[in-house]
Design a protein around this motif. Sequence first.
Motif, PDB file in Angstrom:
ATOM      1  N   ALA A   1       1.306  -0.689   0.007  1.00 11.51           N
ATOM      2  CA  ALA A   1       0.010  -0.072   0.027  1.00 11.51           C
ATOM      3  C   ALA A   1       1.172   1.038   0.039  1.00 11.51           C
ATOM      4  N   GLU A   2       2.083   0.876   0.407  1.00  8.14           N
ATOM      5  CA  GLU A   2       2.847   2.548   1.039  1.00  8.14           C
ATOM      6  C   GLU A   2       3.438   2.432  -0.340  1.00  8.14           C
TER       7      GLU A   2
ATOM      8  N   VAL B   1       2.753   1.692  -3.206  1.00 10.65           N
ATOM      9  CA  VAL B   1       1.236   2.573  -4.164  1.00 10.65           C
ATOM     10  C   VAL B   1       0.540   3.420  -4.155  1.00 10.65           C
ATOM     11  N   TRP B   2       0.744   4.169  -3.243  1.00  5.47           N
ATOM     12  CA  TRP B   2      -0.034   4.878  -2.875  1.00  5.47           C
ATOM     13  C   TRP B   2      -0.398   6.478  -3.455  1.00  5.47           C
ATOM     14  N   ARG B   3      -1.196   6.682  -4.441  1.00  8.23           N
ATOM     15  CA  ARG B   3      -0.981   7.787  -5.167  1.00  8.23           C
ATOM     16  C   ARG B   3      -0.303   8.876  -5.117  1.00  8.23           C
ATOM     17  N   GLY B   4      -0.706   9.933  -3.806  1.00 13.60           N
ATOM     18  CA  GLY B   4      -0.095  10.771  -3.870  1.00 13.60           C
ATOM     19  C   GLY B   4       1.387  11.168  -2.814  1.00 13.60           C
ATOM     20  N   THR B   5       1.976   9.529  -3.235  1.00 10.17           N
ATOM     21  CA  THR B   5       2.888   9.964  -3.197  1.00 10.17           C
ATOM     22  C   THR B   5       4.212  10.192  -4.303  1.00 10.17           C
ATOM     23  N   ARG B   6       4.999  10.821  -4.117  1.00  8.16           N
ATOM     24  CA  ARG B   6       5.378  11.601  -5.101  1.00  8.16           C
ATOM     25  C   ARG B   6       6.969  11.509  -5.704  1.00  8.16           C
TER      26      ARG B   6
ATOM     27  N   PRO C   1       4.210  10.727   2.677  1.00  5.43           N
ATOM     28  CA  PRO C   1       3.443   9.737   3.164  1.00  5.43           C
ATOM     29  C   PRO C   1       1.916   8.797   2.661  1.00  5.43           C
ATOM     30  N   GLY C   2       2.012   7.570   2.928  1.00  9.20           N
ATOM     31  CA  GLY C   2       1.044   6.997   2.196  1.00  9.20           C
ATOM     32  C   GLY C   2       0.029   6.512   4.077  1.00  9.20           C
TER      33      GLY C   2
ATOM     34  N   VAL D   1      -2.227   6.688   4.575  1.00  6.68           N
ATOM     35  CA  VAL D   1      -2.929   7.581   5.648  1.00  6.68           C
ATOM     36  C   VAL D   1      -4.426   7.027   6.233  1.00  6.68           C
ATOM     37  N   VAL D   2      -5.160   7.298   7.418  1.00  5.85           N
ATOM     38  CA  VAL D   2      -6.293   6.803   7.326  1.00  5.85           C
ATOM     39  C   VAL D   2      -7.146   7.018   7.119  1.00  5.85           C
ATOM     40  N   GLY D   3      -8.305   6.266   7.103  1.00  7.48           N
ATOM     41  CA  GLY D   3      -9.660   6.823   5.906  1.00  7.48           C
ATOM     42  C   GLY D   3      -9.632   7.340   4.920  1.00  7.48           C
ATOM     43  N   GLU D   4      -8.244   7.126   4.428  1.00  8.12           N
ATOM     44  CA  GLU D   4      -8.299   7.192   2.878  1.00  8.12           C
ATOM     45  C   GLU D   4      -7.789   5.990   1.902  1.00  8.12           C
ATOM     46  N   ARG D   5      -7.644   5.593   0.442  1.00 11.48           N
ATOM     47  CA  ARG D   5      -7.809   4.814  -0.026  1.00 11.48           C
ATOM     48  C   ARG D   5      -6.424   4.419  -0.775  1.00 11.48           C
ATOM     49  N   ALA D   6      -5.637   3.775  -1.201  1.00 10.22           N
ATOM     50  CA  ALA D   6      -4.492   4.207  -1.756  1.00 10.22           C
ATOM     51  C   ALA D   6      -4.037   4.690  -3.012  1.00 10.22           C
ATOM     52  N   TYR D   7      -4.700   4.396  -3.942  1.00 13.89           N
ATOM     53  CA  TYR D   7      -5.640   5.095  -5.289  1.00 13.89           C
ATOM     54  C   TYR D   7      -7.260   4.974  -5.709  1.00 13.89           C
TER      55      TYR D   7
END
Length: 181
Positions: A142-143, A145-150, A172-173, A175-181
Motif C-alpha cells: 500500500a505504501e 502504490v499510494w497515489r499521493g506519494t511523489r 507518506p501513504g 493515511v487512515v480513512g483514505e484509499r491508496a488510489y
Amino acid sequence: MKAMLALLLMAACAPDGPKRVVEPRPSTAPAPRGDALLRTVMLNEHNAARTRAGVPPLVWSATLADHARAYARELARTGRFEHADQPQGPGREGETLWTGTRDAYGYDEMIGHWVAEKRFFTNGITPDYSTTGDYRDAVHYAEIVWRGTRAVGCAFASNARDDYLVCRYDPPGNVVGERAY
C-alpha cells in the motif's frame, strides 16, 4: 519465501523483532551491492508496481535517501527492527523496512517481498485494505502504490549478521480513512 515474508510482516509490530530464520542459499557468493544499483533497482521496482496499479511514477529523493541511510545505519548498529519514531504532521515520512541474512538477498528480492503483498491487497479504506483482515499483510505494498506519494529514497546498511533496507516516502501513504488510489 512465504515464511520469510510472514516473519518480515510480523516484525513490523513485534517489540523484540522476528524469530531468526536462516534459509538455505543456492550460492555462497554475496549478493551484488552498491548505491547506484540500489537506486536503480528500488526506483525501477517501485515504479513498475505503481504502473501496474495505474498510479504516477515516483522520483528519487536524495534527501529521503539520506534520512533512510541514517536510520538503516542505526538499525544495523543496534540490531533493532522497528519503525523510526517520527513526529505526526508536516515533515513525517512514510517508511518501509526489510531485514534479512547478510549478503543473502539481492535488492530485487528485498523489494520483491513488499511487492508480493499485492496478493493480499484490496483498495479499501485504510486500514481495511487486506483480504486477510490484517492490514499488516499489505501495508508495504500500500505504501509503494499510494497515489499521493511523489518521491522515494532508500538506503541499505549491514552489521555482522544482518542486512537492513529502509525506504522513505514523501508525502507518506497509509493515511487512515483514505484509499491508496
